[in-house]
Design a protein around this motif. Structure first.
Motif, PDB file in Angstrom:
ATOM      1  N   MET A 196      87.197  26.882  59.974  1.00 12.66           N
ATOM      2  CA  MET A 196      87.874  28.333  60.492  1.00 12.66           C
ATOM      3  C   MET A 196      87.906  27.914  62.158  1.00 12.66           C
ATOM      4  N   THR A 197      89.357  28.853  62.373  1.00 11.66           N
ATOM      5  CA  THR A 197      89.127  27.814  64.392  1.00 11.66           C
ATOM      6  C   THR A 197      88.806  29.071  65.088  1.00 11.66           C
ATOM      7  N   TYR A 198      88.961  29.323  65.664  1.00 12.77           N
ATOM      8  CA  TYR A 198      88.961  29.889  67.456  1.00 12.77           C
ATOM      9  C   TYR A 198      89.289  30.836  67.349  1.00 12.77           C
ATOM     10  N   GLU A 199      90.464  30.816  66.226  1.00 11.99           N
ATOM     11  CA  GLU A 199      91.687  32.270  66.644  1.00 11.99           C
ATOM     12  C   GLU A 199      90.047  33.467  65.597  1.00 11.99           C
ATOM     13  N   GLY A 200      89.085  32.392  64.942  1.00 11.68           N
ATOM     14  CA  GLY A 200      89.059  33.664  63.936  1.00 11.68           C
ATOM     15  C   GLY A 200      89.058  34.013  62.982  1.00 11.68           C
ATOM     16  N   ALA A 201      90.076  32.546  62.359  1.00 13.86           N
ATOM     17  CA  ALA A 201      90.898  33.130  60.454  1.00 13.86           C
ATOM     18  C   ALA A 201      90.723  31.874  59.684  1.00 13.86           C
ATOM     19  N   PHE A 202      91.517  31.084  58.736  1.00 12.58           N
ATOM     20  CA  PHE A 202      90.949  30.078  58.520  1.00 12.58           C
ATOM     21  C   PHE A 202      92.495  29.176  58.379  1.00 12.58           C
ATOM     22  N   GLY A 203      92.203  28.368  59.105  1.00  7.06           N
ATOM     23  CA  GLY A 203      93.724  27.008  58.798  1.00  7.06           C
ATOM     24  C   GLY A 203      93.801  25.958  56.987  1.00  7.06           C
ATOM     25  N   GLN A 204      94.317  25.772  56.766  1.00  4.99           N
ATOM     26  CA  GLN A 204      95.019  24.540  55.693  1.00  4.99           C
ATOM     27  C   GLN A 204      93.265  23.907  55.390  1.00  4.99           C
ATOM     28  N   LEU A 231      78.717  34.323  56.179  1.00  2.00           N
ATOM     29  CA  LEU A 231      79.040  34.466  57.864  1.00  2.00           C
ATOM     30  C   LEU A 231      78.420  35.460  58.488  1.00  2.00           C
ATOM     31  N   SER A 232      78.477  34.906  59.850  1.00  2.00           N
ATOM     32  CA  SER A 232      77.865  36.020  61.072  1.00  2.00           C
ATOM     33  C   SER A 232      78.360  37.483  60.669  1.00  2.00           C
ATOM     34  N   LYS A 233      77.736  38.311  61.119  1.00  2.00           N
ATOM     35  CA  LYS A 233      78.554  39.506  61.398  1.00  2.00           C
ATOM     36  C   LYS A 233      79.280  39.097  62.701  1.00  2.00           C
ATOM     37  N   TYR A 234      79.459  38.433  63.329  1.00  2.00           N
ATOM     38  CA  TYR A 234      80.319  38.049  64.643  1.00  2.00           C
ATOM     39  C   TYR A 234      81.627  37.683  64.399  1.00  2.00           C
ATOM     40  N   GLN A 235      81.773  36.389  63.272  1.00  2.00           N
ATOM     41  CA  GLN A 235      82.810  35.765  62.424  1.00  2.00           C
ATOM     42  C   GLN A 235      83.342  36.850  61.501  1.00  2.00           C
ATOM     43  N   LYS A 272      91.441  43.882  51.959  1.00  2.00           N
ATOM     44  CA  LYS A 272      90.873  44.328  50.644  1.00  2.00           C
ATOM     45  C   LYS A 272      89.692  44.113  50.703  1.00  2.00           C
ATOM     46  N   ILE A 273      89.555  43.034  50.244  1.00  2.00           N
ATOM     47  CA  ILE A 273      88.304  42.187  50.286  1.00  2.00           C
ATOM     48  C   ILE A 273      87.191  42.278  51.307  1.00  2.00           C
ATOM     49  N   LEU A 274      87.255  42.232  52.472  1.00  2.00           N
ATOM     50  CA  LEU A 274      86.560  42.831  53.876  1.00  2.00           C
ATOM     51  C   LEU A 274      86.829  44.400  53.602  1.00  2.00           C
ATOM     52  N   GLY A 275      87.169  44.874  52.985  1.00  4.42           N
ATOM     53  CA  GLY A 275      86.548  46.750  53.749  1.00  4.42           C
ATOM     54  C   GLY A 275      87.266  46.896  54.538  1.00  4.42           C
TER      55      GLY A 275
END
Length: 357
Positions: A196-204, A231-235, A272-275
Motif C-alpha cells: 500500500m502506497t502513500y497515495e492510498g492504493a497498491f503497487g505491484q 483495513l482501517s476506515k481511513y485506509q 464494485k468490491i468497495l461498494g
C-alpha cells in the motif's frame, strides 16, 4: 453517443462482432498476438468467459467436452522426467517457441504457472465442468511451496518474480478449491499491506507506484481471504478516493496516465468490491470503451485507433458488464467470471461439503 451505444439494434450487431472475435481467439491466433502462444490457456479463459458474459456460450467453435479435455491436457500433477519438481497445476501451453516449435510436455522445465492454473479453473467452471479431474492436493501443495517468507508468491518453480498478481491468482485458486489451509493468510495480508502506497492504493511490490491492476489484485485478494475489513476506515477511504479519481471518461491505471479500456475492469471491479462504483459516470465509461471498439473485426483495443487484442476485449466486456450494459450477464467482481459461473462454483462447494464427490 450514449443513446447510440444503448440502441438495441446496434448492441446486437456489435455483440455479433464480439462473438466472432472471441470464437476466432479459440481457433487461430492472428500474427499480431502470436507471442501469446505460450499463454493459450489464458486466452481460452478470456474467450470462453467472454462468450458467457455475452450470453453466447452456445456459439463456441468447439464442443464443451473437447474444450474441457483440451484444458485438462495442460494439467501437471505428477513427477516429471523422474524429477519431483513439486510444482503442479496448469501450464499455459503444451508448446514452446524456440528456433522451431518443440513439444516440451514432460520436460524437466515444464512446470505450472499460478495465473494459468487460475485461468484454467475459471474456464472449466464457465464450461460447467465439475472439477472432478482436478488434482486438488497437488495444486494446493504447490501453492504452499511457492509462497515466500514475506507472504508473496512466485508464479512458477522456475521464475522468482513475486508480486500481488500471483498472490491474487493463488487466492482465486484456494477459493475455487475451497481450501485455505495451504497458504499463510496472515503473511499474505502483511505483504499486501507493505504494497500500500502513500497515495492510498497498491503497487505491484513494496515501494512501487500505485497501479490500477495491482490495486485490483490486492483488494480482490483481501476480499477473497475475508481480510478487507481488516483495513482501517481511513485506509478504505483513501483507497476509494484514489480509485474514484482514476475516471476521466474511461479509467486510467495510474496518476497522470491516459485512460485505457482494461481499467474499466481493474478499477471498476475494485470500486464494485468497495461498494462505490455507483459514484462513477456509467455513460462516459461506456462511451470510452466503444471508442476502442473495432467495427471490422470486433474486439476492443487498449486505446482508440489501435488493434484489438484478447485481453482488452475481455476486460472491455467485463467493464461493460459492471456498468449494467444491456444483454450482458453480470460478473463476479473479485473472481472475474460471470455470476452464472460463480453460482456453479458455489453449487460445487455445497456438493463437496455433502461428500457427493
Amino acid at each position: 453517443m450514449i443513446d447510440e451505444n444503448l440502441n438495441p439494434a446496434i448492441v446486437e450487431k456489435r455483440n455479433e462482432k464480439l462473438v466472432k472475435y472471441l470464437r476466432q481467439t479459440l481457433c487461430v491466433l492472428p500474427s499480431a498476438v502470436i507471442t501469446l502462444d505460450t499463454s493459450k490457456v489464458l486466452l481460452a479463459y478470456f474467450a470462453v468467459s467472454g462468450l458467457d458474459i455475452l450470453n453466447k456460450l452456445d456459439q463456441l467453435p468447439h464442443s464443451r467436452e473437447s474444450l474441457i479435455d483440451w484444458i485438462y491436457n495442460h494439467q501437471i500433477s505428477e513427477t516429471i522426467c523422474g524429477i519431483d519438481i513439486g510444482i503442479c497445476g496448469f501450464r499455459g501451453s503444451t508448446t514452446l517457441v524456440t528456433d522451431k516449435i518443440k513439444n516440451v510436455q514432460n520436460h524437466e522445465y515444464d512446470c505450472s504457472h499460478l495465473t494459468m492454473t487460475f485461468s484454467a479453473l475459471n474456464a472449466l467452471l464457465t464450461l460447467g465442468d465439475d472439477l472432478s479431474r482436478i488434482n486438488k492436493k497437488a495444486i494446493l501443495t504447490s501453492i504452499q511451496a511457492l509462497q515466500l517468507l514475506d507472504g508473496s508468491l512466485t508464479a512458477t518453480s522456475q521464475d522468482y518474480e513475486n508480486d500481488v498478481r500471483f498472490l491474487y491468482s493463488a487466492c482465486c485458486i484456494c477459493y475455487i478449491l475451497n481450501d485455505w489451509s495451504f497458504i499463510d493468510i496472515e503473511r499474505a495480508y502483511s505483504f499486501l499491506l507493505s504494497c500500500m502506497t502513500y497515495e492510498g492504493a497498491f503497487g505491484q511490490n513494496p515501494e512501487a507506484e500505485a497501479h490500477g491492476g495491482s490495486t485490483f489484485c490486492a483488494v480482490a485478494s483481501l476480499f477473497l481471504m475475508n481480510k478487507l475489513n481488516s483495513l482501517s476506515k481511513y485506509q478504505i477511504f483513501r483507497l476509494k478516493q484514489w480509485c474514484l479519481n482514476r475516471q476521466a471518461t474511461g479509467f486510467s491505471g495510474r496518476v497522470n496516465k491516459p485512460w485505457d479500456t482494461c481499467y474499466s475492469f481493474w478499477i471498476g471491479s475494485t470500486l464494485k468490491i468497495l461498494g462505490v462504483l455507483h459514484f462513477t459516470s456509467f455513460p462516459e465509461n461506456i462511451n470510452y470503451i466503444f471508442e476502442t471498439y473495432n467495427y471490422v473485426t470486433g474486439g476492443f483495443a487498449k486505446w482508440p485507433d489501435c488493434n484489438p487484442d484478447p485481453l482488452h476485449t475481455y476486460m472491455g466486456i467485463c467493464g461493460l458488464s459492471l456498468v449494467d450494459y444491456p444483454s450482458f450477464e453480470k460478473i463476479h467482481p473479485a473472481m472475474a467470471i460471470s455470476q452464472r459461473a460463480f453460482n456453479h462454483l458455489k453449487n460445487l462447494h455445497q456438493k463437496w461439503s455433502e461428500n457427493i464427490y
